[in-house]
Write a protein that holds these residues in place. Sequence first.
Motif, PDB file in Angstrom:
ATOM      1  N   UNK A  33       0.836  -1.196   0.000  1.00 57.21           N
ATOM      2  CA  UNK A  33       0.000   0.000   0.000  1.00 57.21           C
ATOM      3  C   UNK A  33       0.875   1.252   0.000  1.00 57.21           C
ATOM      4  N   UNK A  34       1.878   1.271   0.872  1.00 53.01           N
ATOM      5  CA  UNK A  34       2.669   2.483   1.046  1.00 53.01           C
ATOM      6  C   UNK A  34       3.691   2.707  -0.063  1.00 53.01           C
ATOM      7  N   UNK A  35       3.980   1.668  -0.845  1.00 52.46           N
ATOM      8  CA  UNK A  35       4.771   1.871  -2.059  1.00 52.46           C
ATOM      9  C   UNK A  35       3.853   2.109  -3.253  1.00 52.46           C
ATOM     10  N   UNK A  36       2.595   2.425  -2.939  1.00 54.78           N
ATOM     11  CA  UNK A  36       1.621   2.926  -3.889  1.00 54.78           C
ATOM     12  C   UNK A  36       1.281   1.944  -5.006  1.00 54.78           C
ATOM     13  N   UNK A  37       1.225   0.667  -4.639  1.00 54.63           N
ATOM     14  CA  UNK A  37       0.733  -0.369  -5.551  1.00 54.63           C
ATOM     15  C   UNK A  37       1.572  -0.462  -6.829  1.00 54.63           C
ATOM     16  N   UNK A  38       2.861  -0.170  -6.711  1.00 51.30           N
ATOM     17  CA  UNK A  38       3.738  -0.215  -7.888  1.00 51.30           C
ATOM     18  C   UNK A  38       4.537  -1.509  -7.956  1.00 51.30           C
ATOM     19  N   UNK A  39       4.314  -2.410  -7.004  1.00 50.44           N
ATOM     20  CA  UNK A  39       5.020  -3.676  -6.961  1.00 50.44           C
ATOM     21  C   UNK A  39       3.996  -4.801  -6.802  1.00 50.44           C
ATOM     22  N   UNK A  40       4.358  -5.981  -7.241  1.00 48.55           N
ATOM     23  CA  UNK A  40       3.406  -7.093  -7.224  1.00 48.55           C
ATOM     24  C   UNK A  40       3.780  -8.104  -6.147  1.00 48.55           C
ATOM     25  N   UNK A  41       2.841  -8.462  -5.255  1.00 44.70           N
ATOM     26  CA  UNK A  41       3.108  -9.522  -4.271  1.00 44.70           C
ATOM     27  C   UNK A  41       3.322 -10.863  -4.962  1.00 44.70           C
ATOM     28  N   UNK A  42       4.040 -11.768  -4.298  1.00 46.83           N
ATOM     29  CA  UNK A  42       4.380 -13.057  -4.912  1.00 46.83           C
ATOM     30  C   UNK A  42       3.545 -14.201  -4.347  1.00 46.83           C
ATOM     31  N   UNK A  43       2.598 -13.890  -3.458  1.00 46.73           N
ATOM     32  CA  UNK A  43       1.666 -14.889  -2.935  1.00 46.73           C
ATOM     33  C   UNK A  43       0.247 -14.431  -3.242  1.00 46.73           C
ATOM     34  N   UNK A  44      -0.615 -15.351  -3.642  1.00 43.99           N
ATOM     35  CA  UNK A  44      -1.978 -14.985  -3.991  1.00 43.99           C
ATOM     36  C   UNK A  44      -2.724 -14.410  -2.797  1.00 43.99           C
ATOM     37  N   UNK A  45      -2.476 -14.968  -1.619  1.00 40.48           N
ATOM     38  CA  UNK A  45      -3.169 -14.475  -0.428  1.00 40.48           C
ATOM     39  C   UNK A  45      -2.815 -13.024  -0.138  1.00 40.48           C
ATOM     40  N   UNK A  46      -1.572 -12.638  -0.434  1.00 40.94           N
ATOM     41  CA  UNK A  46      -1.159 -11.246  -0.220  1.00 40.94           C
ATOM     42  C   UNK A  46      -1.765 -10.353  -1.302  1.00 40.94           C
TER      43      UNK A  46
END
Length: 456
Positions: free
Chosen positions: A361-374
Amino acid sequence: MKSKTTRMRKASAFAASVVGMSMVLAACGSSTPGESAKTDGGDGSATTIEFWHRTFTPVENEWYAQVVKDFNASQSAIKVVDTEVPADTWDQKMKAAQAAGKAPDVYTYSGALVEQVDAGQFHALEGIVPQDKLDEILPSAQSISQVDGSYYAYPLLLEPQAVLFWNKDMLDAAGVDSTKAPATWDDLYAACAKIVPTLSEGQYCISPAADAVTLAWASAGQQYNAAGHLALTQDWTAPDIDNQGYRDIMGFYKELYDQGYMPKQPLGSYLEAKDYGEKKVAFKVSGSWMMSEVGSDYSDLLDVTGLGPVPTSPNGDGRTTTTAGNFMWVVDAKSDNPDAAGEFLSWVLAGDPEVLVPFFVDTQFTKSPVRQSVQDAVAKTEAAAAAPWSSVIVNDIAPDAHPGATYPWDISLAVGTAIESAMKSAQSIDDAIGTASGSIDTIIQRESLPEKAPKP
């Protein structure tokens, strides 16, 4: 131009939910990398491990400090000592610590793993991280964290290194569809042909990577898109750039340059939004991180900025055009407490998704999580509704990003140099390929690369 620190501090204010706690990292333990931290002052029963991470943006640094504090508060068996190392001294301090046998137990790492695994620097995660936690890593992130089928790193994120951004107002003024990215190179050429007549002096259609060093890493996904492979044969015995795919990608950059669609001299860094933010270009190619700077420094463009995949070669056959940037956590092979290190890593990166939500959230949604739950937890936040670019990055660009080259950097640089040389007509495309092939042959022999080729 605003300073980088100012930009990043503005970024923290722009995020919808900011980690509010400011922490003095030195208070967590030894402030000198490589020095042993003191015990927790209790009965001495806690196992103490060291964790190093680079200095990132302020909101990222706050998140790192907070998760260490939260982990230490969650139990009493393990104490993590957190050390923030300035990015410009990271390599020097890490090499010195490794040479002295004082490397931290857990630390951040980016890039290919093969050389470090071959050198015995990283501890395999099987056995110290539960298998069900490893199984949660999405397929798009498995290739960057495994060597020969074993995990040696747990990724924190995927970050597309080549994304196309555009100013919707500038495209609309030229009669170009601003609702989606040009699909192919030909579509981009056609868009530029319409845009250029509407521009003022000093404005250009597009700002892509334009120098050898940046092209060396930023174009890896495009190389794969155009040729179906990178610059070496699969067995690493020979260069693999004397083919139509590599001729095509050199021709693509040359066309942008010759037609005046891109500036002859860069107007700003590939890493930053300056030229785009100052409305000097209609299109800009950069990493997904650029959206953060748009929001913080050029907020007037936030609602008129579109983003999507970089256009594909006509022969791209559906292949990605971007490379998967990453940051991972690794456990040092010489750690005296690998089980404790694995427990800490698991708690932060592979445990409760809510631990990771503030980071994305704080990096403003510019990166993608690597787990589906995240991914699911981040998407449910209130702030996500105000960040429509998040779904494009997570769903449309990151999932099939190419993991990038695992061969030595000098090979990537030889290719980047060839692209720049052909683009600027310093050499013909054939001569640029010939020069690069000769350089790559030398590197293959010098580094005995066939002996180091990854298993199929």
